[in-house]
Scaffold this motif. Structure first.
Motif, PDB file in Angstrom:
ATOM      1  N   VAL A   6       0.821  -1.216   0.000  1.00  0.00           N
ATOM      2  CA  VAL A   6       0.000   0.000   0.000  1.00  0.00           C
ATOM      3  C   VAL A   6       0.853   1.265   0.000  1.00  0.00           C
ATOM      4  CG1 VAL A   6      -2.141  -0.904   0.925  1.00  0.00           C
ATOM      5  CG2 VAL A   6      -0.349  -0.161   2.484  1.00  0.00           C
ATOM      6  N   ILE A   7       2.063   1.193   0.522  1.00  0.00           N
ATOM      7  CA  ILE A   7       2.906   2.390   0.523  1.00  0.00           C
ATOM      8  C   ILE A   7       3.075   2.916  -0.893  1.00  0.00           C
ATOM      9  CG2 ILE A   7       5.218   3.304   0.857  1.00  0.00           C
ATOM     10  CD1 ILE A   7       5.647   1.420   3.062  1.00  0.00           C
ATOM     11  N   TRP A   8       3.254   1.985  -1.844  1.00  0.00           N
ATOM     12  CA  TRP A   8       3.552   2.390  -3.197  1.00  0.00           C
ATOM     13  C   TRP A   8       2.459   3.320  -3.746  1.00  0.00           C
ATOM     14  CZ3 TRP A   8       7.616   2.799  -5.973  1.00  0.00           C
ATOM     15  CH2 TRP A   8       7.494   3.063  -7.329  1.00  0.00           C
ATOM     16  N   PHE A   9       1.198   3.034  -3.379  1.00  0.00           N
ATOM     17  CA  PHE A   9       0.107   3.819  -3.936  1.00  0.00           C
ATOM     18  C   PHE A   9       0.037   5.229  -3.360  1.00  0.00           C
ATOM     19  CE2 PHE A   9      -1.274  -0.575  -4.512  1.00  0.00           C
ATOM     20  CZ  PHE A   9      -1.449  -0.549  -5.887  1.00  0.00           C
ATOM     21  N   VAL A  10       0.499   5.399  -2.144  1.00  0.00           N
ATOM     22  CA  VAL A  10       0.352   6.720  -1.519  1.00  0.00           C
ATOM     23  C   VAL A  10       1.690   7.421  -1.369  1.00  0.00           C
ATOM     24  CG1 VAL A  10      -1.773   6.228  -0.298  1.00  0.00           C
ATOM     25  CG2 VAL A  10       0.405   5.683   0.762  1.00  0.00           C
ATOM     26  N   ARG A  11       2.723   6.947  -2.089  1.00  0.00           N
ATOM     27  CA  ARG A  11       4.079   7.443  -1.813  1.00  0.00           C
ATOM     28  C   ARG A  11       4.188   8.959  -1.869  1.00  0.00           C
ATOM     29  NH1 ARG A  11       3.683   5.263  -6.641  1.00  0.00           N
ATOM     30  NH2 ARG A  11       4.426   6.367  -8.499  1.00  0.00           N
ATOM     31  N   ASN A  12       3.424   9.598  -2.759  1.00  0.00           N
ATOM     32  CA  ASN A  12       3.565  11.052  -2.890  1.00  0.00           C
ATOM     33  C   ASN A  12       2.803  11.820  -1.816  1.00  0.00           C
ATOM     34  OD1 ASN A  12       5.203  10.810  -5.151  1.00  0.00           O
ATOM     35  ND2 ASN A  12       3.405  10.524  -6.455  1.00  0.00           N
ATOM     36  N   TYR A  13       1.970  11.129  -1.063  1.00  0.00           N
ATOM     37  CA  TYR A  13       1.145  11.830  -0.071  1.00  0.00           C
ATOM     38  C   TYR A  13       1.499  11.457   1.360  1.00  0.00           C
ATOM     39  CZ  TYR A  13      -1.734  12.776  -4.155  1.00  0.00           C
ATOM     40  OH  TYR A  13      -2.180  13.192  -5.366  1.00  0.00           O
ATOM     41  N   ILE A  14       2.415  10.474   1.522  1.00  0.00           N
ATOM     42  CA  ILE A  14       2.707   9.975   2.868  1.00  0.00           C
ATOM     43  C   ILE A  14       3.046  11.116   3.818  1.00  0.00           C
ATOM     44  CG2 ILE A  14       4.269   8.604   4.263  1.00  0.00           C
ATOM     45  CD1 ILE A  14       4.731   6.830   1.906  1.00  0.00           C
ATOM     46  N   ALA A  15       3.986  11.971   3.362  1.00  0.00           N
ATOM     47  CA  ALA A  15       4.483  13.020   4.245  1.00  0.00           C
ATOM     48  C   ALA A  15       3.355  13.976   4.616  1.00  0.00           C
ATOM     49  CB  ALA A  15       5.619  13.771   3.567  1.00  0.00           C
ATOM     50  N   LYS A  16       2.537  14.333   3.633  1.00  0.00           N
ATOM     51  CA  LYS A  16       1.438  15.255   3.916  1.00  0.00           C
ATOM     52  C   LYS A  16       0.457  14.641   4.910  1.00  0.00           C
ATOM     53  CE  LYS A  16      -1.569  18.594   1.887  1.00  0.00           C
ATOM     54  NZ  LYS A  16      -2.442  19.029   0.820  1.00  0.00           N
TER      55      LYS A  16
END
Lengths: 289, 267
Positions: free
Chosen positions: B250-260
């Motif tokens: 699942v990390i792969w799908f949200v990689r660009n939003y994790i930090a936010k």
């Protein structure tokens, strides 16, 4: 954003309110009930007043756990925050490598707590672990099951491994929001690397850093599973933190009264510190507008 | 060729993160004799036995099924109640809103250890002990506040004029919310769901306390490897590896939003 005054907005909040009331208020009331009552079984309760609180406040055991807990949280913050900032500053800014680093860094965060414990328990073992073997090979006398210092070192390194990425990810998000123009201006002024960090990057990261510190404080203060799996609170009591001690008391020995009084005081400490953070945070939100 | 110092720093840090995981994966492919007997950096006697044990024994793989069931339930419940509440917090000011918001936050701070015993008694008394829904509801304690926080942060970024225009165009509130507003904050919903998934997946103390057989999570099943004949290290390692897989996916799908998401939408 200017918000509209509308008390009917309460209707939208009601589902959350009901759910959280069921899963937070009722259990909390049970705890309060135990904290002020004593029982000889059979659900017969009688009023004990502040007896349990008195007992707990003067208990050596609680002082010990609280001291270790405070020291643990302090050490964790002192290592993870600077390290997290440092890593964030060195991360690639965009492209494939940025995604690559993000995904790998988030990996430890997605591992169940007890598996984190298991990984480090195995990793540190002198007989079968890579770390334990390597240290033994280097002639270091390392054994986390017998030596309190080694146990502490293991638990701390484990937490740094587990959570530094969180701080780094937050700082990275903060850094991404700095417009390129700021750096160009600094370059024209021939600002040093340190000056860029101190006067551009650090102020811009202030908000996310505060959240990072808040999250790390809260979570390290209620840490339970990881050290429990690795050391079981030992050797002796040397890594028994507040939560471990509390579960021992409540579930292991079934000392409901003292455990409940302990719980309430524990919760109050966290609440107090978090309230300070929250106030600072909302004030900063206001200033930003 | 000049290698940048920042690349070295990152390489060292990632190495530090990956070595313990490498050791776990390495162990999961070894036989127990090799784990305890020899010290090898790569499995000399490569075996899939440890994984076969887990994937063919219902008492093992049902642990994964149980975990996934309550995690999905929890995510669905948390997001559906948090959406309207987050909208209320982001758009309106109402009596006691600030206090309510802080009160929600305090639930995220409540040590699970404090709640373990009362939860046990509460769910036993209403007959929900050892069911998936009990764990799902218990995890709402920290996931609902988190979802409200993240969604509120994302909703703030949507200009209020959109709401007003929609109302003028004759949209009713529910229709506006589902048809127009939710697509606008789709990434926010995704991130909130990811975080609910994550915190429910990694939590052990409450899920272990509230279950015994039928809804036992995988993390609790893992303690089984300690038996009379000693530790079954290989199977323990394989089970650990398998718990990392869903998260990694699942990390792969949200990689660009994790930090936010970690910043509760406030970057």
């Amino acid at each position: 954003m200017e918000k509209t005054q509308n008390n009917r907005a309460w209707l939208l909040v009601i589902p959350v309110l009901v759910l959280v009331a069921f899963s937070a208020v009722i259990p909390l009331m049970t705890v309060v009930n135990y904290a002020f009552n004593d029982t000889f079984g059979n659900n017969d309760f009688f009023w004990a007043g502040l007896e349990w609180f008195d007992e707990m406040i003067h208990s050596e055991r609680l002082h010990g756990a609280l001291g270790r807990q405070a020291m643990f949280s302090a050490i964790i913050l002192a290592i993870e925050v600077p390290l997290g900032i440092f890593v964030a500053l060195n991360m690639p800014k965009k492209g494939f490598w940025a995604s690559f680093c993000l995904v790998l860094m988030a990996l430890p965060l997605l591992i169940p707590f007890n598996v984190v414990g298991t990984i480090w328990q195995i990793f540190g073992r002198v007989d079968i672990g890579l770390l334990g073997r390597t240290l033994a090979g280097l002639g270091v006398d390392y054994n986390y099951t017998n030596d309190p210092i080694d146990a502490w070192a293991t638990v701390i390194v484990m937490d740094v491994w587990h959570w530094t990425s969180l701080v780094a990810l937050l700082c990275y998000a903060g850094l991404q929001s700095i417009p390129q123009a700021y750096y160009q201006a600094a370059k024209i002024d021939q600002a040093s690397r340190w000056a860029v960090f101190r006067y551009i990057e650090l102020p811009k990261m202030q908000g996310v850093l505060l959240i990072a510190v808040l999250l790390r404080f809260m979570d390290s203060f209620m840490i339970y599973t990881e050290p429990f799996v690795v050391t079981g609170g030992g050797p002796g009591n040397s890594t028994t933190f507040l939560s471990i001690d509390l579960v021992k008391m409540a579930v292991g020995q079934f000392d409901l009264g003292p455990a409940a009084a302990f719980s309430l005081m524990y919760f109050l400490v966290i609440l107090l510190v978090s309230w300070v953070f929250y106030t600072v945070m909302t004030n900063m939100d206001k200033e930003a507008k | 060729m000049r290698i940048k110092s920042s690349a070295i720093v990152m390489a060292l840090y990632l190495l530090f993160l990956l070595i313990p995981i490498y050791w776990l994966v390495n162990m999961s492919f070894k036989t127990n004799a090799e784990i305890t007997g020899a010290f090898t950096l790569f499995p000399a006697d490569f075996t899939l036995r440890n994984y076969t044990v887990i994937l063919t024994d219902p008492s093992w793989y049902m642990g994964y099924v149980n975990s996934i069931i309550y995690v999905v339930m929890n995510t669905a419940i948390s997001i559906s109640v948090a959406l309207p509440a987050a909208y209320a917090f982001s758009r309106y000011s109402f009596m006691g809103d600030k206090h309510l918001f802080f009160w929600l936050l305090t639930n995220r701070m409540a040590p699970p250890a404090v709640f373990a015993l009362p939860f046990f008694q509460l769910y036993s008394s209403v007959g929900l002990f050892d069911t998936h829904i009990a764990v799902a509801l218990a995890h709402c304690l920290f996931n609902v506040p988190l979802a409200v926080w993240i969604l509120e942060g994302f909703m703030r970024g949507v200009p209020k004029e959109i709401d007003e225009t929609a109302y003028i165009d004759g949209y009713s509130f529910p229709r506006f919310f589902v048809k127009i507003f939710m697509p606008l904050i789709a990434s926010g919903i995704g991130v909130a769901a990811f975080f609910c998934f994550m915190f429910s997946w990694v939590e052990l103390l409450l899920s272990r306390t509230l279950t015994s057989v039928n809804a036992k999570p995988i993390a609790a099943t893992m303690t089984r490897t300690v038996s009379a004949s000693g530790m079954d290290w290989g199977v323990l390692a394989a089970a650990g590896v398998l718990t990392i897989v869903p998260g990694a996916l699942v990390i792969w799908f949200v990689r660009n939003y994790i930090a936010k998401g970690f910043a509760l939408g406030r970057v």
